[in-house]
Design a protein around this motif. Structure first.
Motif, short mmCIF file in Angstrom:
data_model
loop_
_atom_site.label_atom_id
_atom_site.label_comp_id
_atom_site.label_asym_id
_atom_site.label_seq_id
_atom_site.Cartn_x
_atom_site.Cartn_y
_atom_site.Cartn_z
N SER A 33 -55.06 51.86 3.21
CA SER A 33 -53.90 51.13 2.68
C SER A 33 -54.28 50.14 1.58
O SER A 33 -53.40 49.58 0.94
CB SER A 33 -53.18 50.41 3.81
OG SER A 33 -54.02 49.43 4.36
N ILE A 34 -55.57 49.91 1.37
CA ILE A 34 -56.01 48.97 0.34
C ILE A 34 -56.08 49.70 -1.00
O ILE A 34 -56.75 50.71 -1.13
CB ILE A 34 -57.36 48.34 0.71
CG1 ILE A 34 -57.19 47.51 1.98
CG2 ILE A 34 -57.90 47.51 -0.43
CD1 ILE A 34 -58.46 46.91 2.50
N GLU A 35 -55.37 49.18 -1.98
CA GLU A 35 -55.28 49.81 -3.29
C GLU A 35 -56.35 49.29 -4.24
O GLU A 35 -56.76 48.12 -4.15
CB GLU A 35 -53.90 49.55 -3.91
CG GLU A 35 -52.75 50.11 -3.10
CD GLU A 35 -52.72 51.62 -3.09
OE1 GLU A 35 -53.11 52.23 -4.10
OE2 GLU A 35 -52.32 52.19 -2.06
N VAL A 36 -56.78 50.14 -5.17
CA VAL A 36 -57.68 49.71 -6.23
C VAL A 36 -56.94 48.66 -7.07
O VAL A 36 -55.77 48.83 -7.39
CB VAL A 36 -58.11 50.91 -7.10
CG1 VAL A 36 -58.89 50.45 -8.32
CG2 VAL A 36 -58.93 51.89 -6.28
N GLY A 37 -57.62 47.57 -7.38
CA GLY A 37 -57.01 46.48 -8.14
C GLY A 37 -56.49 45.35 -7.28
O GLY A 37 -56.18 44.27 -7.79
N SER A 38 -56.38 45.57 -5.96
CA SER A 38 -55.86 44.52 -5.10
C SER A 38 -56.94 43.48 -4.80
O SER A 38 -58.13 43.77 -4.82
CB SER A 38 -55.30 45.10 -3.80
OG SER A 38 -56.30 45.78 -3.08
N THR A 39 -56.50 42.28 -4.51
CA THR A 39 -57.41 41.19 -4.16
C THR A 39 -57.57 41.16 -2.65
O THR A 39 -56.59 41.26 -1.91
CB THR A 39 -56.85 39.84 -4.65
OG1 THR A 39 -56.67 39.93 -6.07
CG2 THR A 39 -57.79 38.70 -4.34
N VAL A 51 -63.83 36.15 -1.73
CA VAL A 51 -62.68 36.86 -2.27
C VAL A 51 -63.13 37.68 -3.46
O VAL A 51 -64.00 37.27 -4.23
CB VAL A 51 -61.57 35.85 -2.68
CG1 VAL A 51 -60.41 36.56 -3.37
CG2 VAL A 51 -61.08 35.10 -1.46
N GLY A 52 -62.55 38.86 -3.60
CA GLY A 52 -62.87 39.73 -4.72
C GLY A 52 -61.74 40.71 -4.99
O GLY A 52 -60.72 40.73 -4.29
N ARG A 53 -61.96 41.53 -6.02
CA ARG A 53 -60.97 42.53 -6.41
C ARG A 53 -61.55 43.92 -6.16
O ARG A 53 -62.70 44.18 -6.52
CB ARG A 53 -60.63 42.38 -7.89
CG ARG A 53 -59.61 43.37 -8.41
CD ARG A 53 -59.39 43.22 -9.90
NE ARG A 53 -60.61 43.14 -10.69
CZ ARG A 53 -61.33 44.21 -11.07
NH1 ARG A 53 -60.96 45.41 -10.73
NH2 ARG A 53 -62.42 44.03 -11.79
N VAL A 54 -60.78 44.80 -5.54
CA VAL A 54 -61.24 46.17 -5.29
C VAL A 54 -61.29 46.88 -6.64
O VAL A 54 -60.27 47.05 -7.32
CB VAL A 54 -60.30 46.90 -4.31
CG1 VAL A 54 -60.75 48.34 -4.13
CG2 VAL A 54 -60.27 46.19 -2.97
N ASP A 55 -62.50 47.26 -7.04
CA ASP A 55 -62.74 47.87 -8.35
C ASP A 55 -62.60 49.39 -8.29
O ASP A 55 -62.12 50.01 -9.23
CB ASP A 55 -64.14 47.48 -8.82
CG ASP A 55 -64.43 47.94 -10.23
OD1 ASP A 55 -63.56 47.74 -11.10
OD2 ASP A 55 -65.51 48.49 -10.46
N ALA A 56 -63.02 49.98 -7.17
CA ALA A 56 -62.95 51.43 -7.00
C ALA A 56 -63.12 51.75 -5.53
O ALA A 56 -63.57 50.91 -4.74
CB ALA A 56 -64.05 52.11 -7.81
N LYS A 57 -62.73 52.96 -5.15
CA LYS A 57 -62.98 53.43 -3.79
C LYS A 57 -63.02 54.96 -3.79
O LYS A 57 -62.50 55.60 -4.70
CB LYS A 57 -61.95 52.89 -2.80
CG LYS A 57 -60.55 53.44 -2.93
CD LYS A 57 -59.66 52.82 -1.84
CE LYS A 57 -58.33 53.51 -1.77
NZ LYS A 57 -57.54 53.06 -0.63
N THR A 58 -63.64 55.51 -2.77
CA THR A 58 -63.73 56.96 -2.66
C THR A 58 -62.37 57.52 -2.24
O THR A 58 -61.55 56.81 -1.67
CB THR A 58 -64.81 57.37 -1.64
OG1 THR A 58 -64.51 56.77 -0.38
CG2 THR A 58 -66.20 56.95 -2.10
N PRO A 59 -62.13 58.81 -2.53
CA PRO A 59 -60.83 59.41 -2.16
C PRO A 59 -60.49 59.30 -0.67
O PRO A 59 -59.33 59.18 -0.31
CB PRO A 59 -60.97 60.86 -2.60
CG PRO A 59 -61.97 60.83 -3.70
CD PRO A 59 -62.93 59.74 -3.32
#
Length: 93
Positions: A33-39, A51-59
């Motif tokens: 449920s966590i989207e790329v670009g979310s904090t 705290v950080g920003r999701v930069d990428a994730k696997t499919p």
């Protein structure tokens, strides 16, 4: 010519026994449920988080890359690493 048998490398060695309780095993996190670009707040232990920003994730959402908001760079986390990712509500970054 005489053939020599080498001694077994395993003789007398025992591995570390596996823990008897399930408390020692880390249950996988569900990051679908966590989207790329979310904090997110990255909770590493009870006393350490950032705290950080999701930069990428696997499919399959089992690995995510988070860019730290505090300047500590980009880190990769696996869903079985014991790391918790908590979405940060908008406006509280």
């Amino acid at each position: 010519m005489t053939m020599l048998q080498s001694p077994s490398r395993r003789g007398g060695r025992r591995g570390t026994p596996l823990p008897e309780t399930t408390d020692a095993w880390v249950s996988p996190e569900d990051w679908s449920s966590i989207e790329v670009g979310s904090t997110v707040e990255v909770v590493i232990s009870a006393h350490h988080s950032h705290v950080g920003r999701v930069d990428a994730k696997t499919p399959d959402s089992t690995i995510v890359w988070v860019v730290s908001a505090t300047g500590h760079g980009r880190q990769m986390y696996g869903h079985r690493d014991g790391i918790r990712l908590r979405p940060v509500p908008l406006g509280t970054e």
